[in-house]
Design an enzyme around this catalytic site. Structure first.
Site, short mmCIF file in Angstrom:
data_model
loop_
_atom_site.label_atom_id
_atom_site.label_comp_id
_atom_site.label_asym_id
_atom_site.label_seq_id
_atom_site.Cartn_x
_atom_site.Cartn_y
_atom_site.Cartn_z
N GLU A 9 142.28 -8.38 11.31
CA GLU A 9 141.45 -8.14 10.13
C GLU A 9 141.08 -9.44 9.42
O GLU A 9 139.92 -9.65 9.07
CB GLU A 9 142.22 -7.22 9.17
CG GLU A 9 141.59 -7.04 7.80
CD GLU A 9 140.41 -6.09 7.81
OE1 GLU A 9 140.14 -5.50 8.87
OE2 GLU A 9 139.75 -5.97 6.76
N ASP A 10 142.03 -10.34 9.25
CA ASP A 10 141.82 -11.46 8.32
C ASP A 10 141.67 -12.82 9.00
O ASP A 10 141.45 -13.82 8.31
CB ASP A 10 142.98 -11.54 7.32
CG ASP A 10 143.01 -10.32 6.40
OD1 ASP A 10 141.95 -9.70 6.23
OD2 ASP A 10 144.09 -10.00 5.87
#
Ligand code: MN
Length: 737
Positions: A75-76
């Site tokens: 995700e990041d």
């Protein structure tokens, strides 16, 4: 926490853990998150590391710890699924991807979207329970650091935690996790309520200063005398659980008395019951609060004995008695078992106890928690709309459950408040559809009875029977509700078609003309209908006059003189009855099974009818059948409509506790207390009053007109006799409306 500390923590409880995997995941996640920082200024990597640490407290396997370290990388950061697959294997890659998907779901948006997202969440966690464990740890750490978030974001996260994640943790049996999530979220969502409760708790603590330590000491001594080795842990209820109780039961803080709770942790199953004996002989118990979740464990494998007593300071005190192994499950829930997933044997000192009857119900903690998930997901697959699914999930997720058994010992879990009808539908849709009665623990009971934990439920069925529409109000489960809706739609149409056929038959007989289905079908276009049953149902509902059907088949037919003859008003009931019989000649009587008739059955509105009465049914198209006692003067209103008379009889189950309406008129002397005496007699005879009117009469008398509910004519006669026996009563008799 440093790399070696994390690895050490894991190897301490799992010496066989793959240290290489843990080290690799640690380094990879740290490098990927690089210079990213959290809202509080810490390096971002501190977050996955803390999440991993929470999971080591739960003693989870090495793969789960690795997933925790990696959970935010896709995700990041620039990490990809295929890269993680290549480095850590597909298993871990799949789990990390699952967590990435969950992260994007907004679970507190508008209703439809929320339902859809909840569906995705459950699908993701159902694939592997470890996704849920990592997600809960992730949420716990985010909640612990929530105060670093901008205020406008806190509300949504806290709300989502209260509505979704805390109940999920509870459902999986992780009570500590649930409580911590709730407490932090409560502080954000409702700080005023929290402050009030904390203040009240402080006052209470002052008033009952030594209560907790007194009880701990006292119980400790008594247990020691009896040779029971026990840990007694006292505590006050948490503010959020107090708040929820106040809301749920709509009570004030003052009315809440069981704020003090104790856990008694003993060595063995036998000691649980021995400790219970000590407690019950020391203090008076509060009735209705004893629950044995050891013999009947909760769905999430929670086992304990619960009881509430009046403690030494006249304060209600709740006690939970359990063994160490049960205690561990109560605190860690499914996580207490997750370690064994990879085939690692249970450690010494953590015996896996099985409750009595375990083999019957296929007891296994994981199986049970998964079973809830599976059932929920099955619902979601069956449900038509996301809203409907949300209804199910809310019911399923946010309510306590009751556990009941079939006569063969199969365990059926239902939401609290569920009835035998829910039970029947949980067993099988066919069973639900054909239910006519129930025996609970061997006794015949009403279908509206609320089921209790441990009930043995035997459903009584009749093939060809159809559920009543009114059952919808008696059920708690979405499955029962949607099945009843479906079955009653079909049944109501069938009933109206049957009624319509009856009316059509009579119209043809009156016209002295022959008919059969072929003739009716041929006439359908003239009635602007395309389906025979639809047409008949239309007649039954009163939309198509039966005379029109005759005219459609025989266009030349002229109705001679519809309903013109004025019957003599002095016609006796006896004559009417024989006439009713004549009108019904050749037609099978419609059985009235109490209110179980599938067509709506009403009772004479001004007087009622009770089993034992000789009765006549009057058809009102579009409404159903109204049952009149043969003595009712109202019946003469229907003299002109012999088509609407039905020969009916009672068919009431002897064991049924069903009640029927009847009206009585009582003339009483105006004396103080007379009304109370009358109502007492009625209540003492086990009858209910549903309505009461008082009419003043000249000469110090009053007339009481009372609508009561009785089981049958005998019962009614007994009530009237009892009233007549009162000195202030000058006369009492039944009223036929
Ligand atoms: Mn995270």
């Amino acid at each position: 926490m440093r790399q070696y500390e994390l690895v050490e923590r894991v190897t301490r409880y799992n010496p066989a853990a793959d240290e290489g995997l843990l080290n690799k995941a640690y380094v990879y996640a740290m490098q990927k998150h690089g210079a990213q920082i959290r809202a509080n200024g810490d390096p971002y990597f501190s977050h996955p590391l803390e999440v991993a640490a929470i999971l080591t407290d739960l003693k989870l396997d090495d793969a789960t710890i690795a997933v925790a370290l990696l959970h935010d990388t896709i995700e990041d950061t620039d990490a990809t699924r295929s890269e993680i697959d290549a480095m850590f294997g597909e298993d871990i890659g799949r789990l990390v991807e699952g967590l990435t998907k969950i992260k994007k779901l907004d679970l507190v948006s508008k209703k439809a979207a929320q339902a859809e997202n909840l569906r995705k969440l459950l699908l993701a966690i159902s694939a592997d329970i470890r996704v849920l464990l990592v997600k809960l740890a992730d949420r716990l750490h985010n909640m612990r650091t929530l105060h670093f978030m901008p205020p406008e974001k806190r509300g949504r996260i806290a709300e989502e935690t209260l509505e979704i994640y805390a109940p999920l943790a509870g459902r999986m049996g992780m009570q500590d996790m649930r409580e911590e999530l709730e407490e932090i979220a409560f502080r954000v969502v409702n700080p005023e309520a929290l402050e009030t409760i904390v203040r009240r708790l402080a006052e209470l603590a002052l008033r009952h200063k030594d209560l907790i330590s007194d009880i701990e000491t006292d119980l400790g001594r008594r247990f020691a005398e009896r040779g029971i080795n026990a840990r007694v842990i006292g505590r006050r209820k948490r503010p959020y659980s107090i708040f929820r109780k106040m809301e749920r039961k709509a009570v004030s803080f003052e009315q809440l008395s069981d704020i003090f709770g104790f856990r008694v942790v003993v060595d063995s199953l036998e000691d649980c019951y021995a400790a219970l004996g000590v407690i019950h002989t020391t203090w008076p118990t509060v009735p209705g609060r004893f629950k044995d979740y050891i013999s009947t464990p909760k769905q999430n494998d929670y086992r304990s004995i619960h009881t509430t007593v009046i403690g030494p300071q006249h304060q209600r005190v709740e006690l939970q008695i359990r063994t160490e192994a049960m205690h561990r499950v109560a605190e860690f829930g499914i996580a207490a078992h997750a370690l064994y997933k990879d085939g690692i044997a249970p450690q010494k000192g953590m015996p896996v106890e099985r409750p009595p009857g375990a083999s019957l119900t296929g007891f296994s903690a994981e199986v049970k928690a998964y079973e809830w998930l599976r059932r929920t997901i099955q619902m979601l697959a069956d449900g038509d709309t996301p809203e409907e699914f949300l209804e199910h999930t809310k019911l399923e997720l946010f309510q306590d459950q009751v556990f009941c058994f079939t006569p063969k010992g199969r365990l059926i879990a239902l939401p609290r408040g569920a009835t035998p009808i829910d039970f029947a539908y949980a067993v099988h849709t066919n069973v639900g559809d054909t239910t006519v009665g129930v025996r609970i623990n061997g006794r015949t009971m009403a279908l509206s009875t609320e089921l209790q934990n441990g009930d043995e439920v035997e459903i009584i069925r009749a093939e060809g029977h159809v559920p009543q529409a009114a059952w919808e109000n008696l059920v708690r489960t979405g499955k029962a509700r949607s099945s009843i809706r479906r079955a009653t739609r079909v049944a109501v149409r069938k009933q109206y078609a049957g009624l319509g056929r009856l009316l059509v038959e009579r119209a043809f007989r009156k016209a002295e003309l022959a008919f059969d289905d072929a003739l009716l079908k041929a006439a359908l276009p003239r009635l602007a209908q395309s389906d025979l049953d639809d047409m008949l149902a239309g007649v039954g509902r009163g939309e198509i006059p039966p005379g029109n059907v005759v005219k459609a088949v025989y266009p030349d037919y002229r109705d001679p003189s519809p309903a013109s003859a004025n019957p003599s008003p002095s016609q006796s009931a006896q004559a009417r009855r024989s006439r009713a019989k004549k009108a019904n000649a050749g037609i099978a009587p419609v059985p009235i099974r109490g209110i179980e008739g599938n067509l709506a059955v009403h009772y004479a509105p001004d007087g009622g009818a009770v089993p034992g009465d000789r009765i006549i049914g009057i058809i009102t198209p579009g409404e159903g059948v109204t049952i009149y006692p043969i003595q009712s003067p109202s019946l003469k209103n229907f003299d002109e409509f012999p088509d609407r008379w039905l020969d009916v009889r009672w068919e009431v189950d002897q064991d049924s506790d069903q009640r029927f309406p009847a009206r009585i008129s009582i003339t009483v002397l105006n004396e103080p207390g007379t009304l109370a005496q009358v109502t007492q007699v009625i209540a003492a005879a086990d009858s209910n009053i549903s309505n009461l009117r008082i009419r003043q009469m000249p000469d110090d008398f009053s007339e009481l007109v009372i609508d009561i509910e009785v089981a049958n004519l005998k019962h009614l006669t007994r009530v009237i006799a009892g009233i007549r026996a009162l000195p202030a009563v000058s006369s009492a008799s039944r009223v036929y409306g």
